[in-house]
Design a protein around this motif. Structure first.
Motif, PDB file in Angstrom:
ATOM      1  N   GLN A 304      13.449  -3.246  11.481  1.00  0.00           N
ATOM      2  CA  GLN A 304      12.249  -2.451  11.752  1.00  0.00           C
ATOM      3  C   GLN A 304      11.910  -1.684  10.478  1.00  0.00           C
ATOM      4  N   THR A 305      10.631  -1.506  10.197  1.00  0.00           N
ATOM      5  CA  THR A 305      10.242  -0.771   8.994  1.00  0.00           C
ATOM      6  C   THR A 305       9.326   0.391   9.347  1.00  0.00           C
ATOM      7  N   LEU A 306       9.382   1.427   8.521  1.00  0.00           N
ATOM      8  CA  LEU A 306       8.545   2.605   8.701  1.00  0.00           C
ATOM      9  C   LEU A 306       8.180   3.150   7.324  1.00  0.00           C
ATOM     10  N   ILE A 307       6.889   3.292   7.071  1.00  0.00           N
ATOM     11  CA  ILE A 307       6.428   3.825   5.782  1.00  0.00           C
ATOM     12  C   ILE A 307       6.602   5.336   5.792  1.00  0.00           C
ATOM     13  N   VAL A 308       7.377   5.857   4.844  1.00  0.00           N
ATOM     14  CA  VAL A 308       7.717   7.278   4.830  1.00  0.00           C
ATOM     15  C   VAL A 308       7.115   8.001   3.628  1.00  0.00           C
ATOM     16  N   SER A 309       6.233   7.342   2.894  1.00  0.00           N
ATOM     17  CA  SER A 309       5.558   7.990   1.764  1.00  0.00           C
ATOM     18  C   SER A 309       4.172   8.435   2.182  1.00  0.00           C
ATOM     19  N   GLU A 310       3.531   9.239   1.352  1.00  0.00           N
ATOM     20  CA  GLU A 310       2.155   9.642   1.610  1.00  0.00           C
ATOM     21  C   GLU A 310       1.169   8.617   1.067  1.00  0.00           C
ATOM     22  N   ASP A 311       1.672   7.691   0.274  1.00  0.00           N
ATOM     23  CA  ASP A 311       0.845   6.658  -0.336  1.00  0.00           C
ATOM     24  C   ASP A 311       0.906   5.384   0.502  1.00  0.00           C
ATOM     25  N   VAL A 312      -0.054   4.495   0.289  1.00  0.00           N
ATOM     26  CA  VAL A 312      -0.018   3.174   0.901  1.00  0.00           C
ATOM     27  C   VAL A 312       1.222   2.430   0.423  1.00  0.00           C
ATOM     28  N   SER A 313       1.853   1.700   1.312  1.00  0.00           N
ATOM     29  CA  SER A 313       2.998   0.872   0.952  1.00  0.00           C
ATOM     30  C   SER A 313       2.520  -0.559   0.709  1.00  0.00           C
ATOM     31  N   ILE A 314       2.955  -1.150  -0.414  1.00  0.00           N
ATOM     32  CA  ILE A 314       2.685  -2.554  -0.712  1.00  0.00           C
ATOM     33  C   ILE A 314       4.007  -3.213  -1.075  1.00  0.00           C
ATOM     34  N   THR A 315       4.320  -4.297  -0.385  1.00  0.00           N
ATOM     35  CA  THR A 315       5.555  -5.032  -0.607  1.00  0.00           C
ATOM     36  C   THR A 315       5.235  -6.497  -0.802  1.00  0.00           C
ATOM     37  N   ILE A 316       5.915  -7.137  -1.746  1.00  0.00           N
ATOM     38  CA  ILE A 316       5.765  -8.585  -1.927  1.00  0.00           C
ATOM     39  C   ILE A 316       7.154  -9.191  -2.014  1.00  0.00           C
ATOM     40  N   GLY A 317       7.295 -10.401  -1.489  1.00  0.00           N
ATOM     41  CA  GLY A 317       8.606 -11.037  -1.518  1.00  0.00           C
ATOM     42  C   GLY A 317       8.521 -12.514  -1.228  1.00  0.00           C
ATOM     43  N   ALA A 318       9.680 -13.145  -1.174  1.00  0.00           N
ATOM     44  CA  ALA A 318       9.757 -14.581  -0.916  1.00  0.00           C
ATOM     45  C   ALA A 318      11.170 -14.918  -0.466  1.00  0.00           C
ATOM     46  N   GLU A 319      11.331 -16.101   0.103  1.00  0.00           N
ATOM     47  CA  GLU A 319      12.641 -16.608   0.438  1.00  0.00           C
ATOM     48  C   GLU A 319      13.288 -17.269  -0.777  1.00  0.00           C
ATOM     49  N   TYR A 320      14.604 -17.401  -0.727  1.00  0.00           N
ATOM     50  CA  TYR A 320      15.314 -18.150  -1.769  1.00  0.00           C
ATOM     51  C   TYR A 320      16.409 -18.968  -1.099  1.00  0.00           C
TER      52      TYR A 320
END
Length: 321
Positions: A304-320
């Motif tokens: 589960q995820t929760l954004i805890v900053s005052e800014d927008v959260s941006i995440t990028i990723g991939a499988e390996y």
């Protein structure tokens, strides 16, 4: 107090399952044919198990063929892999994944009391301890030479996907009410800018556009700590959200472990072990800061995820692999 008879508890459980199946079938109305077939497949499994309300169970000899087809449609990843043109187009039904997920070996979580944060990680050490063990880890210096933090924003991504170029990619609206990625990028300016009184939002999507992928990769590199023999999948996963929002607890159905880089904002990850390991493993939490990468096997760990900053959260990723 007289305990409830076992037969009454069984009948209640059966009726609850029937009610859930009816609800799912009702929600399937109006969906594409393949999705309705999936819902009917799950209904078939419940029908064979419980029988219709008020009647005896159907004879197995009469429905043996239906059972085989239904089970294959409902739970076999091989069937879905043959039915889809691209792995980001069609997702196996969540109910089937949860009901028929094979039991995990609890060695993936036993003895793990916290999520370590490392830096200057040797790829050999990473491969030996973390890459394929299922043990989560955060690498704090993984994006030092990337330009993504200065480039990625709501406006940058909206311009990149202008014209509905992500129509064939998988989109996760979570609890936002958005119907598509195009719908998301067309939200009001006040909501996008997180102005007071606007609705929060959190979405995710896979990128299936090769040209867009080329642009994204100008701003990030293959994580330095991955083993030399590991291949990073070409499908990028992007997650964005406003403070106080995130993804609910869930487990994924993807092929490989994955890495997710926190480009902007701060995100708390809450991990729970596989259900069968509930009594032998711990619940874990970690806040991933901007510039850090979390490595996690999302097929094994509920998260589960929760954004805890005052800014927008941006995440990028991939499988390996």
């Amino acid at each position: 107090m007289t305990p409830e008879p076992e037969s009454a508890r069984t009948n209640k459980s059966a009726e609850q399952l029937r009610s859930e199946v009816r609800r799912c079938l009702g929600r399937a109305k109006g969906l594409p044919l393949l999705w309705r077939l999936r819902a009917l497949a799950l209904f078939g499994l419940a029908y064979l198990k419980l029988g219709p309300p008020g009647r005896r169970k159907p004879p197995k000899s009469l429905l043996a063929g239906v059972l085989l087809v239904t089970a294959a449609l409902a739970v076999s990843p091989a069937v879905w892999n043959r039915l889809r043109f691209d792995r980001c187009l069609i997702e196996q039904p969540s109910m089937a994944r949860q009901l028929f997920r094979p039991a995990e070996d609890c060695s993936v979580c036993e003895g793990v009391r916290r999520i370590e944060k490392l830096s200057s990680v040797d790829p050999w050490l990473f491969e030996e301890r973390y890459a394929y063990s299922g043990r989560p880890v955060v690498v704090s210096d993984a994006t030092a030479n990337w330009t993504a933090a200065g480039a990625f924003s709501f406006d940058f991504l909206r311009e990149l996907y202008r014209g509905g170029r992500a129509a064939e990619c998988q989109f996760f609206p979570y609890r936002t009410g958005f119907r598509s990625l195009e719908d998301f990028f067309n939200m009001s300016a006040s909501r996008a800018l997180l102005r007071t009184g606007s609705e929060p939002w959190y979405v995710g999507w896979s990128n299936c556009d090769e040209a867009i992928g080329d642009v994204l990769r100008r701003h990030y590199d293959r994580p330095y700590f991955l083993p030399a023999t590991a291949e990073t999948e070409k499908t990028d996963w992007i997650f964005m959200g406003s403070p106080g929002y995130g993804a609910p607890m869930h487990v994924d159905d993807v092929e490989y472990p994955s890495w997710q880089a926190q480009i902007r904002g701060r995100k708390k990850w809450i991990l729970e072990p596989p259900r069968e390991c509930h009594y032998s493993c711990d619940r874990l939490e970690v806040v991933v800061e901007p510039g850090e990468i979390i490595v996690l096997d999302t097929n094994k760990w509920y998260h589960q995820t929760l954004i805890v900053s005052e800014d927008v959260s941006i995440t990028i990723g991939a499988e390996y692999d």
